[in-house]
Design a protein around this motif. Structure first.
Motif, PDB file in Angstrom:
ATOM      1  N   TYR A 125       0.826  -1.219   0.000  1.00  0.00           N
ATOM      2  CA  TYR A 125       0.000   0.000   0.000  1.00  0.00           C
ATOM      3  C   TYR A 125       0.857   1.265   0.000  1.00  0.00           C
ATOM      4  O   TYR A 125       0.484   2.286  -0.576  1.00  0.00           O
ATOM      5  CB  TYR A 125      -0.950  -0.017   1.199  1.00  0.00           C
ATOM      6  CG  TYR A 125      -2.143  -0.921   0.988  1.00  0.00           C
ATOM      7  CD1 TYR A 125      -3.228  -0.492   0.225  1.00  0.00           C
ATOM      8  CD2 TYR A 125      -2.176  -2.201   1.519  1.00  0.00           C
ATOM      9  CE1 TYR A 125      -4.311  -1.324   0.003  1.00  0.00           C
ATOM     10  CE2 TYR A 125      -3.256  -3.055   1.307  1.00  0.00           C
ATOM     11  CZ  TYR A 125      -4.325  -2.609   0.544  1.00  0.00           C
ATOM     12  OH  TYR A 125      -5.402  -3.438   0.315  1.00  0.00           O
ATOM     13  N   GLN A 137       1.736   2.078  -3.368  1.00  0.00           N
ATOM     14  CA  GLN A 137       0.603   2.616  -4.114  1.00  0.00           C
ATOM     15  C   GLN A 137       0.154   3.984  -3.579  1.00  0.00           C
ATOM     16  O   GLN A 137      -0.893   4.490  -3.985  1.00  0.00           O
ATOM     17  CB  GLN A 137      -0.565   1.626  -4.033  1.00  0.00           C
ATOM     18  CG  GLN A 137      -0.263   0.289  -4.705  1.00  0.00           C
ATOM     19  CD  GLN A 137      -1.340  -0.748  -4.460  1.00  0.00           C
ATOM     20  OE1 GLN A 137      -2.181  -0.585  -3.566  1.00  0.00           O
ATOM     21  NE2 GLN A 137      -1.326  -1.810  -5.258  1.00  0.00           N
ATOM     22  N   ASP A 141      -1.092   4.668  -0.781  1.00  0.00           N
ATOM     23  CA  ASP A 141      -2.347   4.556  -0.039  1.00  0.00           C
ATOM     24  C   ASP A 141      -1.999   4.617   1.449  1.00  0.00           C
ATOM     25  O   ASP A 141      -1.719   3.604   2.098  1.00  0.00           O
ATOM     26  CB  ASP A 141      -3.034   3.235  -0.389  1.00  0.00           C
ATOM     27  CG  ASP A 141      -4.394   3.088   0.278  1.00  0.00           C
ATOM     28  OD1 ASP A 141      -4.663   3.810   1.257  1.00  0.00           O
ATOM     29  OD2 ASP A 141      -5.174   2.208  -0.148  1.00  0.00           O
ATOM     30  N   GLN A 175      -3.723   5.407   4.155  1.00  0.00           N
ATOM     31  CA  GLN A 175      -4.652   4.762   5.097  1.00  0.00           C
ATOM     32  C   GLN A 175      -4.492   3.246   5.092  1.00  0.00           C
ATOM     33  O   GLN A 175      -4.493   2.592   6.137  1.00  0.00           O
ATOM     34  CB  GLN A 175      -6.091   5.146   4.741  1.00  0.00           C
ATOM     35  CG  GLN A 175      -6.423   6.600   5.025  1.00  0.00           C
ATOM     36  CD  GLN A 175      -7.893   6.907   4.768  1.00  0.00           C
ATOM     37  OE1 GLN A 175      -8.568   6.176   4.050  1.00  0.00           O
ATOM     38  NE2 GLN A 175      -8.378   8.015   5.338  1.00  0.00           N
ATOM     39  N   GLY A 176      -4.364   2.677   3.879  1.00  0.00           N
ATOM     40  CA  GLY A 176      -4.167   1.236   3.789  1.00  0.00           C
ATOM     41  C   GLY A 176      -2.867   0.807   4.432  1.00  0.00           C
ATOM     42  O   GLY A 176      -2.804  -0.207   5.142  1.00  0.00           O
TER      43      GLY A 176
END
Length: 825
Positions: free
Chosen positions: A789, A792, A794, A796-797
């Motif tokens: 993540y 990517q 991301d 939060q992920g």
């Protein structure tokens, strides 16, 4: 052509057979479906004009033959229609074939192969098989199919090779006389001597194109004596004896139907009164034997108020199965009796005792134990029984009974041999299994030799063992089902001691295949038997073994429960060495759950027991196992000291533990910042592991080498080793190794940029770790997902998976806890 569509049945068979084409070949040449040809020939369908034109062209029909098909659509061609008629010689043309079977299904491949063989010029077709296989039905059906090809007649002779008690002995003179009468020779013209009769018969058959069915022949010699000396005739011979050595014959060994064929036959007999599922069950109970299937169908037809479930209820009990399939002289028992009564006393005994085999089949060594004779003699006997199709041999040197024949032989054994005698013979067989099982186990699992020594000595029959591990493994795989079945059979017969040993030694092969449920079933049996014997030592061994099996399955909590009981039993018995090894296994269970501190505590207790027992091997094994959790906890100095101490205690001939310790040296080097040096050590260990054949050590070494390469940023090479580790672990059915290898494979795939693949590996590892309550690998999997993540963007992920990783790392007390905490902060 329109008349052809409006008319009745068009029989293409004589025309097809004249062209020597199977249904499939005709369909292929005409460009239509095989089912279309079958439906036309059976009368279920009439061909369209286009189809009929295609068939006429392929068959090369004359104008007159075309007219017979198109002008008289309702006719059914006889033996001479579309063919050359028999010349008018004034000689009788016998038509002696019995009526065609009303239902004939399930032998398409056999029929097509025979028709193809006849097309290729075979003059003799020899069909041989066990009683009830449908040899006569096949021969009669084929004879009707082929009859148009032989316009000089068809003769059918029952040679009574296997006869009922009231039938006369087969007599060659009587058979020759019978054949000559069929060919038009007056009794007054018959010579007296058999040789002259043979010559007269061949003279009478010369120049004829006829079909001769010799049913139920005694043997190949009897058929040979009756072969016409002309190339224009065909002989179909059937026998319960092997006819494959009949000179120039196309040999057709006929066995039971396949399950699909048997279901087709039953549904053809009784229609929709049975579902496919019910037909499968009936077929299985009948052993897919055509005679038995026909009798079952007959029972159902004669009882219109019965359902298939009523029939199945009657077929369910082996003790009444043959009675339900009995029609006096036409039943299964009568058919088998006719074969059995032909045997001498020794062959009868061997046949009966084959029913005592607990599993599916036996080799010659086991058969010799059952028969109480030398191995070579037992082999000769069994091969003779194979020749008369009472025994089957599906692979060289192994022998079995067809399911219905086994039921028959079991009833014979119960009637003709006392129960005590049968139990004694079974015990002899089990002793043979134990002799070889213990010797194979020491080859398969060399680390457990001490555990097996008692059994090796107890069940030493003076027979040879196994020189190579591959031979031992091949023996176990061949006998696996027999060994499991022999446990149950011995238990039921009251031979509890042997039953326990057999169930216990079975567990030594658990790394040989992945069906761990079978090993747990054997554990259940061994545990019940040990308690029935009141033997606490046996119970302790079984509990410890069960703990190891549950551990392999990833069921660590259940494993520890069994192992705690085993340790208590061992200590009550004063066996501290065994208690040490059971505690060692408990430590492994804690380690595979991610509880590394608890693992070290249990190992410490195990080491105390090993010291109390003054057992050098137990000390080495326990100390070697302490190294892994020390490395996980980051206690590298402690791990190195433990490694040094263990090496000082190691026996120079202990190749297995030497390999483990060398592998730990490599891991210590990597954890100390030298992945290159680690890879050199692990590569050498991997080569030695393969040379020594240590099956269980291969996967862990592949993982270690993959981790070394990952630290060196060589992702592609690391991926190759780790993918192999996953495959190896899956082959062994070892969940702990699967999830470890998956996490590290995910790490390697991140290096190669295969993020989607890495994601799948981490998610699968997380699922396995969660289901098996492995906190450490669950943390590592979430840690890897966080990195995905992060790549990517991301946030939060990434945070979500880092928080999950942190909780599990903290639970394990490992250094990664601070790494993840710092990253979160």
């Amino acid at each position: 052509m329109s008349d052809a569509r409006a008319g009745g049945h068009i029989d293409l068979r004589p025309l097809r057979l004249r062209a020597m084409l199977t249904q499939e070949e005709l369909a292929h040449k005409a460009g239509v479906g095989t089912r279309t040809i079958r439906d036309i020939e059976s009368g279920r369908a009439r061909p369209q004009a286009k189809t009929l034109r295609l068939l006429i062209d392929v068959l090369g029909l004359s104008e007159a033959e075309r007219a017979s098909l198109t002008t008289h659509p309702s006719s059914t061609p006889g033996a001479g229609e579309g063919l050359q008629a028999a010349p008018d010689t004034g000689r009788p043309v016998p038509r002696e074939l019995p009526r065609t079977p009303t239902v004939f299904a399930g032998r398409d491949q056999v029929v097509d192969s025979i028709i193809a063989a006849v097309a290729d010029g075979s003059l003799v077709v020899a069909v041989h098989g066990m009683a009830g296989a449908g040899k006569t039905s096949l021969a009669v059906w084929l004879a009707h199919e082929l009859a148009p090809r032989f316009p000089d007649g068809q003769i059918f002779v029952d040679l009574h090779g296997v006869r009922k008690s009231e039938e006369p002995e087969p007599n060659l003179r009587a058979v020759l006389t019978r054949l000559l009468r069929s060919l038009g020779t007056d009794d007054q013209e018959l010579p007296a001597g058999v040789d002259e009769l043979k010559a007269r018969y061949r003279s009478a058959a010369a120049g004829r194109s006829m079909l001769l069915v010799l049913d139920n022949a005694r043997d190949a010699d009897q058929v040979e004596a009756l072969l016409p000396g002309t190339p224009s005739s065909l002989v179909l011979a059937t026998s319960r004896r092997d006819l494959s050595h009949l000179s120039g014959a196309h040999s057709v060994p006929l066995g039971a139907l396949s399950l699909a064929e048997a279901v087709a036959m039953l549904r053809a007999e009784v229609g929709d009164r049975v579902t496919v599922e019910e037909a499968v069950t009936v077929a299985e109970r009948c052993g897919c034997l055509p005679l038995a299937m026909g009798l079952a169908a007959s029972r159902l037809r004669s009882r219109p108020h019965w359902t298939a479930k009523d029939l199945l209820a009657r077929l369910a009990d082996d003790s009444h199965l043959l009675s339900e399939l009995d029609l006096g002289h036409g039943g299964v028992v009568a058919a088998l009796n006719a074969s059995y009564t032909e045997l001498d006393g020794d062959h009868r005994r061997v046949f009966r005792r084959m029913s005592l085999v607990p599993g599916d089949d036996v080799d010659a060594v086991a058969a010799a134990a059952l028969s109480e004779m030398k191995q070579q003699q037992a082999t000769w006997m069994l091969e003779a029984l194979v020749d008369v199709h009472l025994v089957e041999s599906r692979s060289p040197g192994r022998y079995r009974l067809h399911d219905l024949v086994r039921v028959y032989a079991t009833q014979l054994a119960a009637a003709e041999e006392p129960e005590a005698e049968r139990e004694r013979v079974l015990a002899r067989l089990v002793d043979v299994y134990l002799h070889f099982a213990y010797r194979a186990a020491t080859r398969i699992s060399p680390t457990t030799v001490q555990v097996l020594n008692e059994g090796m000595a107890k069940y030493d029959l003076g027979l040879p063992g196994f020189d190579e591990k591959a031979d031992a493994l091949a023996w176990f795989r061949a006998e696996r089902g027999n060994l499991a079945a022999a446990v149950t059979a011995s238990w039921r017969s009251g031979n509890l001691e042997a039953a326990w040993h057999l169930a216990t030694v079975f567990g030594a092969f658990r790394l040989a295949d992945r069906d761990h449920e079978e090993y747990l079933r054997m554990n259940d049996a061994a545990l019940d038997i040990s308690r029935a014997l009141g033997n606490r030592a046996y119970e302790a061994v079984t509990l410890a073994d069960r703990g190891r099996n549950l551990l392999v399955e990833g069921r660590c909590r259940e494993a520890n429960s069994c192992l705690e009981q085993a340790v208590a039993h061992y200590r009550d018995l004063g066996d501290e060495a065994a208690a040490a090894l059971a505690l060692r296994t408990m430590g492994i269970a804690h380690r595979q759950s991610g509880h590394f501190g608890e693992a070290l505590d249990v190992y410490a207790a195990a080491l105390d027991s090993a010291e109390a027992a003054d057992d050098p091997l137990a000390r080495v094994v326990v100390r070697a196992n302490m190294i892994a959790p020390m490395l996980r906890l980051g206690r590298l100095a402690d791990a190195e000291r433990c490694l040094d101490e263990t090496e000082r205690l190691l026996d120079r001939d202990d190749k297995y533990n030497r390999l483990r310790l060398d592998s730990y040296r490599g891991t210590l080097a990597r954890e100390s910042g030298d992945p290159v040096g680690a890879s050199v050590v692990h590569s050498a260990c991997l080569d030695r592991c393969r040379q020594l054949g240590f099956r269980g050590g291969l996967g862990p070494l592949l993982v270690e080498l993959g981790m070394d390469l990952t630290q060196m940023k060589r992702g592609t090479e690391a991926s190759a080793y780790l993918a192999q580790a996953v495959e190896d672990a899956e082959d062994l059915g070892y969940p702990a190794l699967i999830r470890t290898a998956l996490v590290d494979l995910g790490r390697a795939k991140i290096l190669t940029g295969d993020l989607a693949v890495a994601l799948r590996h981490f998610e699968r590892a997380a699922g396995l770790a969660e289901s098996h309550e492995d906190s450490y690998e669950l943390a590592r999997a979430h840690h890897g997902l966080a990195d995905i993540y992060r790549g990517q963007a991301d946030v939060q992920g990434e945070r979500r998976h880092l928080e999950r990783a942190l909780a599990k790392y903290a639970e394990c007390g490992v250094p990664e806890t601070e790494v993840v905490r710092h990253r979160l902060e």
